[in-house]
Design a protein around this motif. Structure first.
Motif: not given
Length: 148
Positions: A62-65, A76-82, A99-101
């Protein structure tokens, strides 16, 4: 039931080869920047059409915006690596999921990998952290644990 996918599944046929060509062209034409600055995002917005509209489950980071709101995240953005998009050049757009909730979620450990489940769409999202070719309407998230 959700279809479990990996990051490679987001790439349409032939896209990996296309990415290799784009990276090779970009690096052959650029000069090394010894004084910092983030490298530009390279890649396409090509999506895997067979996944659009599907309920999927996938791992990522997770990468918070909005880092200040991490206990009440609604996007937030979901990305493949830290560290993607923050400490390194952003992955290609079709390797970032916006990603939206409906309800805010609390993410205790932002740096820890997670599983997300939701409905995938090809809605593009542009932002300064990295553009995303996919959007996921979040149904659930959980800490990442490898299935045996």
């Amino acid at each position: 039931m959700a279809l479990t996918i990996n990051w490679d599944d987001l790439l349409p046929e032939g896209e990996l080869e296309r990415l290799e060509e784009l990276y090779a062209a970009a690096y052959s034409m650029s000069e090394l920047n010894h004084f910092g600055g983030q490298a530009p995002q390279i890649g396409t917005f090509n999506v895997e059409e067979a996944l659009i509209g599907q309920t999927i489950r996938m791992p990522g980071y997770i990468l918070p915006l909005d880092y200040e709101a991490r206990d009440e995240l609604t996007e937030f953005l979901l990305v493949p690596y830290f560290g993607a998009c923050v400490h390194t050049p952003p992955p290609p757009p079709n390797q970032i999921v916006y990603v939206t909730t409906g309800e805010p979620v609390d993410i205790a450990e932002v740096w820890a990998p997670v599983w997300v489940t939701g409905v995938l769409s090809a809605d593009r999202h542009d932002n300064e952290m990295g553009d995303a070719a996919y959007t996921l309407d979040l149904i659930a998230h959980e800490p990442y644990e490898r299935r045996r």
